[in-house]
Design a protein around this motif. Structure first.
Motif, PDB file in Angstrom:
ATOM      1  N   ARG A 144       1.121  -1.252   0.015  1.00  0.00           N
ATOM      2  CA  ARG A 144      -0.285  -0.171  -0.054  1.00  0.00           C
ATOM      3  C   ARG A 144       0.729   1.265   0.050  1.00  0.00           C
ATOM      4  N   ALA A 168       0.926   4.066  -2.850  1.00  0.00           N
ATOM      5  CA  ALA A 168       0.459   5.443  -2.446  1.00  0.00           C
ATOM      6  C   ALA A 168       1.784   6.437  -2.966  1.00  0.00           C
ATOM      7  N   ASP A 223       1.125   9.417  -5.629  1.00  0.00           N
ATOM      8  CA  ASP A 223       1.503  10.745  -5.235  1.00  0.00           C
ATOM      9  C   ASP A 223       2.310  11.509  -6.081  1.00  0.00           C
ATOM     10  N   GLU A 231      -6.047  18.504  -7.354  1.00  0.00           N
ATOM     11  CA  GLU A 231      -6.924  18.316  -6.289  1.00  0.00           C
ATOM     12  C   GLU A 231      -7.890  17.023  -6.679  1.00  0.00           C
ATOM     13  N   GLU A 291      -5.776  13.979  -6.753  1.00  0.00           N
ATOM     14  CA  GLU A 291      -5.654  13.328  -5.418  1.00  0.00           C
ATOM     15  C   GLU A 291      -6.835  12.794  -4.991  1.00  0.00           C
ATOM     16  N   ALA A 292      -7.999  13.262  -5.291  1.00  0.00           N
ATOM     17  CA  ALA A 292      -9.208  12.649  -4.903  1.00  0.00           C
ATOM     18  C   ALA A 292      -9.531  11.135  -5.269  1.00  0.00           C
ATOM     19  N   GLU A 299      -6.998   8.803  -3.691  1.00  0.00           N
ATOM     20  CA  GLU A 299      -7.434   8.545  -2.262  1.00  0.00           C
ATOM     21  C   GLU A 299      -8.677   7.493  -2.669  1.00  0.00           C
ATOM     22  N   GLN A 300      -9.335   7.694  -3.597  1.00  0.00           N
ATOM     23  CA  GLN A 300     -10.698   6.636  -3.890  1.00  0.00           C
ATOM     24  C   GLN A 300     -10.026   5.388  -4.107  1.00  0.00           C
ATOM     25  N   LEU A 359      -7.102   4.060  -3.313  1.00  0.00           N
ATOM     26  CA  LEU A 359      -6.493   3.316  -1.889  1.00  0.00           C
ATOM     27  C   LEU A 359      -7.392   3.081  -1.107  1.00  0.00           C
ATOM     28  N   SER A 360      -8.731   3.708  -0.950  1.00  0.00           N
ATOM     29  CA  SER A 360      -9.357   3.088  -0.025  1.00  0.00           C
ATOM     30  C   SER A 360     -10.147   1.705   0.088  1.00  0.00           C
ATOM     31  N   SER A 402      -2.375   0.959   6.426  1.00  0.00           N
ATOM     32  CA  SER A 402      -3.699   1.273   6.161  1.00  0.00           C
ATOM     33  C   SER A 402      -4.375   2.371   6.867  1.00  0.00           C
TER      34      SER A 402
END
Length: 203
Positions: free
Chosen positions: A80, A84, A88, A178, A181-182, A185-186, A188-189, A203
């Motif tokens: 993970r 990430a 990034d 932005e 990045e969202a 994030e989704q 990685l969720s 996590s």
């Protein structure tokens, strides 16, 4: 002895790399390339060879200067964290330069004629190599308990590559940092968590 070149080859290569990054392989004309390099076409040919050879050199330059975060990510403790780190850094690279957004590899291969097929294949192979590296990293993570037994490393690698490619296209289309990045994030969720302590912590 050959005539001394009157231009900086390294700076010229950086300049043409940016043209390919912005316009793709076929979209970059020799007029674009010579203008960016600040030399005449014969001098560019003499230094680098034809357009295909020039693109190959530009691609090597791109990997060396801008994609070093990928091998660095593969050494991180968990899968993970590796994902990430790649996401990034890809977002940063895709949005860092307003005049050549996105990824040179993706921009270079989205469309092409039959004449450009060798270049398209080079880029396909480069992406395939990256996917293999990710799959091998995720196989190790699964063996270490960092990823669940039910994880399919090949599918997980393909998923991460698909997200990265999609973000590169979105960045080229002008999507904001932005928003990207969202998206990351989704992605990685939904990341699968194994039973190891490192996996739970990441996590």
């Amino acid at each position: 002895m050959g005539r001394h070149r009157e231009f900086d080859v390294e700076k010229a290569l950086d300049a043409v790399m940016c043209v390919f990054w912005r316009k793709g392989y076929e979209g970059a004309s020799y007029a674009d390339l010579t203008e960016a390099a600040g030399v005449e076409r014969p001098a560019l040919y003499s230094a680098f060879g034809n357009k295909e050879a020039l693109f190959r050199k530009a691609l090597v330059r791109y990997y060396e200067r801008y994609l070093d975060y990928i091998p660095a990510a593969l050494t991180l403790p968990t899968a993970r964290e590796a994902a990430a780190h790649i996401l990034d850094n890809a977002i940063d690279l895709n949005t860092r330069y307003p005049d050549h957004r996105g990824c040179l590899v993706i921009n270079g291969v989205l469309a092409g004629s039959d004449e450009a097929e060798p270049i398209r294949q080079i880029l396909i192979d480069a992406r395939a190599d990256a996917e293999v590296q990710l799959r091998e990293r995720f196989e190790r993570a699964k063996a270490e308990g960092d990823l669940p037994e039910t994880t399919k490393p090949d599918a997980l690698a393909a998923f991460l590559m698909a997200v990265l490619h999609g973000m590169a296209v979105q960045a080229k289309a002008g999507f904001s940092r932005e928003t990207l990045e969202a998206v990351a994030e989704q992605a990685l969720s939904t990341w699968p968590a194994g039973g190891s302590t490192l996996s739970r912590e990441s996590s």
